[in-house]
Design an enzyme around this catalytic site. Structure first.
Site, mmCIF file in Angstrom:
data_model
loop_
_atom_site.group_PDB
_atom_site.id
_atom_site.type_symbol
_atom_site.label_atom_id
_atom_site.label_comp_id
_atom_site.label_asym_id
_atom_site.label_seq_id
_atom_site.Cartn_x
_atom_site.Cartn_y
_atom_site.Cartn_z
ATOM 1 N N ALA A 52 2.091 18.388 22.507
ATOM 2 C CA ALA A 52 4.045 19.059 23.383
ATOM 3 C C ALA A 52 3.479 20.293 22.393
ATOM 4 O O ALA A 52 2.967 20.226 22.012
ATOM 5 C CB ALA A 52 4.538 17.880 23.081
ATOM 6 N N GLN A 84 6.347 21.707 20.863
ATOM 7 C CA GLN A 84 6.494 21.482 19.508
ATOM 8 C C GLN A 84 5.459 20.078 18.789
ATOM 9 O O GLN A 84 6.029 19.329 17.803
ATOM 10 C CB GLN A 84 7.865 20.640 19.244
ATOM 11 N N SER A 85 4.301 19.947 19.221
ATOM 12 C CA SER A 85 3.407 18.670 18.580
ATOM 13 C C SER A 85 3.524 18.949 16.690
ATOM 14 O O SER A 85 3.002 20.287 16.775
ATOM 15 C CB SER A 85 2.074 19.206 18.778
ATOM 16 N N ASN A 86 3.912 17.833 15.982
ATOM 17 C CA ASN A 86 3.264 17.904 14.541
ATOM 18 C C ASN A 86 2.031 17.988 14.339
ATOM 19 O O ASN A 86 1.557 17.717 13.380
ATOM 20 C CB ASN A 86 3.892 16.600 14.585
ATOM 21 N N VAL A 130 -0.152 19.597 16.186
ATOM 22 C CA VAL A 130 -1.045 20.097 16.204
ATOM 23 C C VAL A 130 -0.809 21.315 15.056
ATOM 24 O O VAL A 130 -1.875 21.790 14.447
ATOM 25 C CB VAL A 130 -0.643 20.899 17.322
#
Ligand SMILES: *Cc1c(COP(=O)(O)O)cnc(C)c1O
Length: 339
Positions: free
Chosen positions: A73, A75-77, A79
């Protein structure tokens, strides 16, 4: 558990601390609450993806990849930690960011984890919600391969049997800490999304013949779907480990009472839980995962599902970098400006 038979590189600080939360335990008046600090894994503000990436990036390097392709998403942690892991190992990183949350204001696409993706020099492109993101990611990897690159594709959340080995290792690490301190516990609780954390913990405990309940607090899927996802991956991970014996479906426990309006959508319970842990213990959670996971634990305690003599471990999976994309929830000043 002889994890060193699997390829692995070092990306984080392990073992993460296991700490007793005295103030919170006294405040809630229920079981003794402990926290496994996987928010302190050390890679780019920490979090649970670090453990998975130690195995995934090792495989990428073994295959001679030059670029990691993944998705998450906005706000991916996952990524953000993948981008940092790629920097550490001299690989490129390309990510697809799914616009799963579109109602959080202008800063949402730029700050928090997205800002950190920029700092790490990760290239990314946005996608609308609802596509098959693993297929999109695979297609992006194929496109890079056609241009002569050697991409290694990491599925969403790093959740496949290789990534889940990270949480097999965590189960082993936690059991060792319990043995060292002579501690007996009654349950493990954590936030569950792409399923790798819970699947790895369950496969690891199963391999050690430890029958502890592991309760995943879903941040997205309804309980039955999440149980199926976790069970499928836990069995595949147990196979990859070479563990004999079925992992019964009944072992997969999922609580879906904290999803609210959906993935990344705040709930009052999450805001309360985040403020509670911050103000009692000085520990930060996040609005998307660990805040809802912790709210799930608080709700279980308030419903009387644990007794005073019991001990519960909350696995803090990290994520507080996303907090900056949700300032209006926690600051009256920002809320007033946004209104
Ligand atoms: C990804 C993530 C989770 C969920 O873990 P899964 O292995 O995807 O189920 C929980 N907390 C945080 C902070 C995460 O980034």
């Amino acid at each position: 558990m002889y994890m060193s038979r699997f390829d692995r590189i070092s990306l984080g600080h392990f073992p993460t601390p296991l700490e007793r939360l005295d103030n919170l335990t006294a405040r809630l008046g229920g079981p003794e609450i402990w926290i496994k600090r996987d928010d302190c894994t050390g890679l780019a503000t920490g979090g649970n993806k670090t453990r998975k990436l130690e195995f995934l990036v090792a495989e990428a390097l073994r295959w001679g990849a030059d670029t990691i392709v993944t998705h998450g998403a906005t706000q991916s942690n996952h990524v953000r930690q993948t981008a940092a892991a790629a920097c550490r190992t001299g690989l490129g990183c390309h990510a697809l960011l799914e616009r799963r949350v579109t109602n959080m204001g202008d800063l949402y696409d730029e700050t928090g984890n997205v800002l950190l993706d920029d700092v790490f020099g990760c290239s990314y492109e946005f996608r609308p919600e609802g596509l098959d993101m693993n297929a999109e990611g695979q297609a992006a990897a194929d496109a890079l391969a056609e241009r002569g690159r050697k991409p290694y594709f990491v599925p969403g959340g790093g959740s496949n049997p290789v990534g889940a080995l990270g949480y097999v290792g965590c189960a082993d690490e936690l059991v060792r800490q319990l043995d060292l301190d002579g501690l007996r516990i009654d349950a493990i609780v954590h936030a569950t999304g792409s399923a790798g954390t819970q699947a790895g913990l369950l496969a690891g405990l199963h391999a050690m013949s430890v029958d502890l309940p592991v309760i995943g607090v879903s941040v997205r899927a309804p309980a039955e779907r999440q149980r199926a996802n976790v069970h499928r991956l836990a069995e595949a991970t147990a196979d990859h480990l070479g563990v004999r014996g079925d992992l019964p479906r009944e072992r997969v426990l999922v609580d879906d009472t904290q999803v609210g309006e959906g993935y990344g959508q705040p709930t009052d319970e999450m805001v309360d839980a985040m403020q509670l842990l911050a103000r009692e213990e000085g520990i930060l959670l996040d609005p998307v995962y660990s805040g809802k996971g912790f709210a799930g634990l608080v709700a279980m305690i308030r419903r009387g599902e644990f007794t005073k003599g019991q001990r519960v471990v909350f696995v803090h999976t990290g994520g507080s970098a996303a907090l900056f994309a949700y300032p209006h929830l926690f600051s009256d000043k920002t809320a007033a400006k946004a209104a």
